[in-house]
Motif scaffolding. Structure first.
Motif, mmCIF file in Angstrom:
data_model
loop_
_atom_site.group_PDB
_atom_site.id
_atom_site.type_symbol
_atom_site.label_atom_id
_atom_site.label_comp_id
_atom_site.label_asym_id
_atom_site.label_seq_id
_atom_site.Cartn_x
_atom_site.Cartn_y
_atom_site.Cartn_z
ATOM 1 N N SER A 7 0.833 -1.177 0.034
ATOM 2 C CA SER A 7 0.019 -0.250 -0.195
ATOM 3 C C SER A 7 1.069 1.216 0.119
ATOM 4 C CB SER A 7 -0.880 0.017 1.366
ATOM 5 O OG SER A 7 -0.138 0.284 2.261
ATOM 6 N N PRO A 8 0.258 2.384 -0.661
ATOM 7 C CA PRO A 8 1.116 3.710 -0.448
ATOM 8 C C PRO A 8 1.215 4.211 0.931
ATOM 9 C CG PRO A 8 -1.200 4.212 -1.337
ATOM 10 C CD PRO A 8 -0.900 2.553 -1.329
ATOM 11 N N VAL A 9 2.200 4.981 1.034
ATOM 12 C CA VAL A 9 2.295 5.621 2.552
ATOM 13 C C VAL A 9 1.127 6.564 2.823
ATOM 14 C CG1 VAL A 9 3.788 7.259 4.080
ATOM 15 C CG2 VAL A 9 4.948 5.225 2.486
ATOM 16 N N VAL A 10 0.888 6.461 4.244
ATOM 17 C CA VAL A 10 -0.288 7.313 4.718
ATOM 18 C C VAL A 10 0.144 7.671 6.116
ATOM 19 C CG1 VAL A 10 -2.779 7.356 5.460
ATOM 20 C CG2 VAL A 10 -2.277 5.995 3.098
ATOM 21 N N PHE A 11 0.087 9.086 6.369
ATOM 22 C CA PHE A 11 0.302 9.549 7.685
ATOM 23 C C PHE A 11 -0.766 9.273 8.650
ATOM 24 C CE2 PHE A 11 3.438 11.403 4.694
ATOM 25 C CZ PHE A 11 4.422 11.496 5.695
#
Length: 391
Positions: A7-11
């Motif tokens: 998955s992409p990076v999420v904050f």
């Protein structure tokens, strides 16, 4: 080493648990689990099997997750796409951890029961024994005075004026003459006050501070003055040894412990419970034996047969049976047969014993409650709220 990200990076916001501070972290889903990249370049992996959702959150837009075994750390995810992917990947997301196993819970419960039992049956009696000696006589008297009035009110069916105190002059003079004949003054920590309550209960007991209470029913059951003198000598023995004060402190301490655990043991509940305990006073076997021995010696010195302490018990046992019809004060004392035998053994062979009262004085004592006058509570007694009532 982690595998390729899925998955992409999420904050998201992260709370480590050691302090309530939100930290912004980078989150992405890996093959092994949820990867957290902290600002200090520390990397955490929460395995999929350990990821748990925290229920009952006020913010329904945010998914709050924790890691099994680390119940203080929290990760706040607001990205809907990541939430959806995480829900699909975490097999035990909705499961609840059993923080405490049942055997461990039972072990803790057992330990708690043992601890409370040790406090009530070991520590509290030890402290009560020490405090009974240290408590000033004025404090004991205040405790006994207040408890006496509580008992009068508890036994009065109307609950208005209290059970009457029998005060026929000739009868009270006879009781005083009996006390003077026994002459225990040199042994006493304080003066003794004797009261006879107009109640048919077959009982007598001592209160803290030197009050000794008889009930009309006991005097009516006695066949002679010597039996009443023997009971009086026994109760004086409790006063000498401060057994009522010790028992009151022990009961109050035990109730205090139970009140902390279960509640509803404050104020009037304690007062009524302890008043009932005193009415049905039953001290330890050693305390009862010591009071009996004291009574034997006091009766013998007064020229009254110590056997009188046993004859009344013996007759009541024969008349009413082992437990039926006899107030708990007498029947709750263990090994009644041995107490009766001990009273008989205390008789000195060859010694001549006499009557404790003249026949006319004994008749006056038997009718002490027939004047019909009820003595009102003493207004000079301390405020009932000043002392807890106790046995």
């Amino acid at each position: 080493m982690t595998g390729a990200p899925t998955s992409p990076v999420v904050f998201a916001d992260f709370v480590a648990g050691d302090r309530a501070v939100l930290t912004r972290v980078a989150v992405r889903l890996q093959t092994e689990g949820v990867e957290l990249s902290l600002p200090d370049e520390q990397m955490l992996i929460w395995p999929w099997a350990d990821v748990r959702a925290e229920p009952d959150q006020a913010d329904t837009e945010t998914l709050v997750i924790s890691r099994s075994g680390d119940r203080l750390s929290r990760l706040y995810l607001r990205d809907k796409t990541l939430q959806s992917q995480l829900r699909a990947r975490a097999p035990r997301l909705g499961k609840r951890d059993r923080v405490i196993t049942f055997p461990k819970l039972m072990a803790w419960a057992g330990g708690a029961v043992v601890s409370v039992a040790a406090i009530i049956f070991v520590l509290v009696p030890m402290m009560a024994a020490q405090l009974a000696v240290m408590l000033p006589p004025e404090g004991e008297k205040a405790l006994g005075d207040t408890t006496f009035e509580q008992i009068r009110m508890a036994l009065d069916e109307t609950g208005l004026v209290g059970t009457p105190i029998c005060d026929a002059p000739a009868g009270t003079a006879a009781m005083q003459a009996m006390y003077d004949k026994l002459n225990p003054a040199s042994d006493l920590p304080y003066d003794v006050q004797i009261h006879i309550l107009d109640h048919d209960m077959v009982n007598a007991f001592a209160l803290p501070g030197g009050r000794v209470v008889f009930f009309r029913g006991l005097i009516e059951q006695a066949e002679n003055a010597e039996e009443i003198a023997a009971v009086l000598a026994h109760e004086i023995g409790h006063v000498v040894n401060r057994d009522p004060t010790r028992d009151a402190l022990r009961s109050a301490g035990s109730l205090g412990v139970l009140g902390l655990l279960f509640g509803d043991f404050a104020g009037g509940t304690i007062a009524l419970f302890l008043a009932n305990q005193l009415i049905n006073a039953s001290y330890s076997q050693s305390a009862e034996a010591a009071a009996d021995v004291y009574a034997h010696e006091l009766l013998d010195k007064a020229g009254v047969s110590p056997a009188a302490l046993g004859t009344m018990f013996e007759r009541l046992l024969a008349e009413h049976g082992d437990a039926e019809g006899i107030v708990a004060h007498f029947m709750s004392h263990p090994q009644m047969g041995k107490r009766i035998a001990a009273a008989q053994d205390a008789v000195v062979e060859g010694r001549s014993y006499g009557a404790v009262l003249e026949p006319e004085a004994w008749r006056s004592l038997q009718t002490v409650c027939q004047n019909g006058a009820a003595v009102q509570p003493d207004t000079n007694l301390p405020d009932k709220k000043a002392w807890p009532d106790g046995d």
